[in-house]
Design a protein around this motif. Structure first.
Motif, PDB file in Angstrom:
ATOM      1  N   ALA A  24       0.818  -1.153  -0.107  1.00 44.47           N
ATOM      2  CA  ALA A  24       0.107  -0.263  -0.046  1.00 44.47           C
ATOM      3  C   ALA A  24       0.904   1.126   0.126  1.00 44.47           C
ATOM      4  CB  ALA A  24      -0.792   0.163   1.082  1.00 44.47           C
TER       5      ALA A  24
ATOM      6  N   GLU B  56      -2.135   5.653   3.910  1.00 41.54           N
ATOM      7  CA  GLU B  56      -2.948   4.904   4.763  1.00 41.54           C
ATOM      8  C   GLU B  56      -2.752   4.897   6.140  1.00 41.54           C
ATOM      9  OE1 GLU B  56      -4.837   2.570   3.503  1.00 41.54           O
ATOM     10  OE2 GLU B  56      -4.527   3.090   1.608  1.00 41.54           O
TER      11      GLU B  56
ATOM     12  N   LEU C 155      -6.016   4.980   8.668  1.00 42.28           N
ATOM     13  CA  LEU C 155      -6.150   3.984   9.462  1.00 42.28           C
ATOM     14  C   LEU C 155      -6.164   4.393  10.885  1.00 42.28           C
ATOM     15  CD1 LEU C 155      -4.010   1.305   7.993  1.00 42.28           C
ATOM     16  CD2 LEU C 155      -6.461   1.319   8.041  1.00 42.28           C
TER      17      LEU C 155
END
Length: 292
Positions: free
Chosen positions: A105, A110, A114
């Motif tokens: 990723a 991210e 997250l």
């Protein structure tokens, strides 16, 4: 009367850096590059004159032992010009592919998605901001507790880390996630430290200096090198360093691979400088441990 043999190891390293970057500017930079090369030639000459200046105490001793580390902000600003001499490209697509291959990723996108917590964001942005204190604390601290030669060894590691990163920036410029991806939104984007750090970067960042992270490389080199001289400095600064490392990716300042390679640069330099035969401040080989 002084000679080149009186130069410190950090002086010799700086002469090599300014000489090489001056040649790159002269060969690839046209008329403006010739101006940069001329300025670098003057700097090299000035460095050779440093051999006659030999303070070991007080402010003069600090400047003498660590002067290139003190000048790195000015050298950083020059990189946005130097990296345009060699190539017009930015290699972000390549680095993004490396991130996808290694992490599966884009960590710079991210992580904040997250973990969209304002408190965490503020702590990590504080860690990133603390970069501006880690290197001065490490260098001045080790000078205070271990003296001139210890400061020189630590400053040499920091300077080498900066110079290695700067050379990569010139030949392989990467703009970074701030230029490639949207800014972090939501409550995180309203944080006080978030706004402070991003405001600083928007007013003083050089494009093309993302890979590897010189922030991580230089500050980690400072902590390791200072910690060898006096372990108290490593213990004091390693937690802020961890927050800095995480913050560079969380805040979308660097790709994940930028952080990893920054760590590798610091470890490689500190390992190389610790080998038997590594130069002392005078530039002469140090004896192998256990031999006089």
């Amino acid at each position: 009367m002084t000679s080149s043999r009186d130069l410190l190891a950090i002086d010799r390293l700086s002469i090599a850096y300014f000489g090489l970057t001056g040649i790159v500017a002269l060969v690839f930079g046209g008329l403006s590059g010739a101006g940069v090369a001329g300025a670098h030639a003057v700097i090299v000459f000035a460095i050779t004159r440093l051999a006659a200046w030999r303070p070991r105490r007080g402010l003069g001793g600090v400047v003498r032992a660590a002067w290139p580390a003190l000048l790195t902000p000015a050298l950083y600003a020059e990189l946005a010009v130097l990296n345009r001499f060699f190539t017009e490209r930015y290699f972000d697509a390549t680095v993004q592919r490396w991130d996808a291959l290694i992490f599966g990723a884009q960590p710079s996108v991210e992580l904040s998605a997250l973990l969209p917590w304002v408190a965490l964001s503020e702590v990590l942005h504080l860690g990133y901001f603390f970069y501006y204190a880690i290197i001065p604390i490490a260098l001045l601290g080790v000078y205070r507790t271990r003296g001139f030669e210890a400061l020189h060894r630590a400053a040499l590691a920091v300077t080498a880390a900066f110079f290695v990163c700067y050379l990569i920036f010139i030949f392989f410029p990467v703009a970074g996630p701030r230029y490639e991806f949207a800014r972090i939104g939501g409550d995180i984007g309203e944080g006080t430290l978030y706004r402070l750090v991003h405001g600083i970067l928007e007013s003083g960042s050089s494009k093309g200096t993302a890979f590897p992270s010189s922030h991580i490389a230089a500050s980690l080199a400072a902590i390791i090198a200072a910690g060898r001289e006096d372990p108290r400095w490593f213990r004091l600064l390693i937690v802020p360093q961890i927050a800095l490392t995480a913050g560079t990716v969380y805040g979308r300042f660097h790709y994940g691979i930028d952080a990893l390679v920054g760590i590798v640069v610091a470890l490689a330099i500190c390992t190389a400088l610790r080998r038997p035969g590594t130069t002392s401040p005078s530039g002469n080989p140090q004896p192998t441990p256990g031999h006089q």
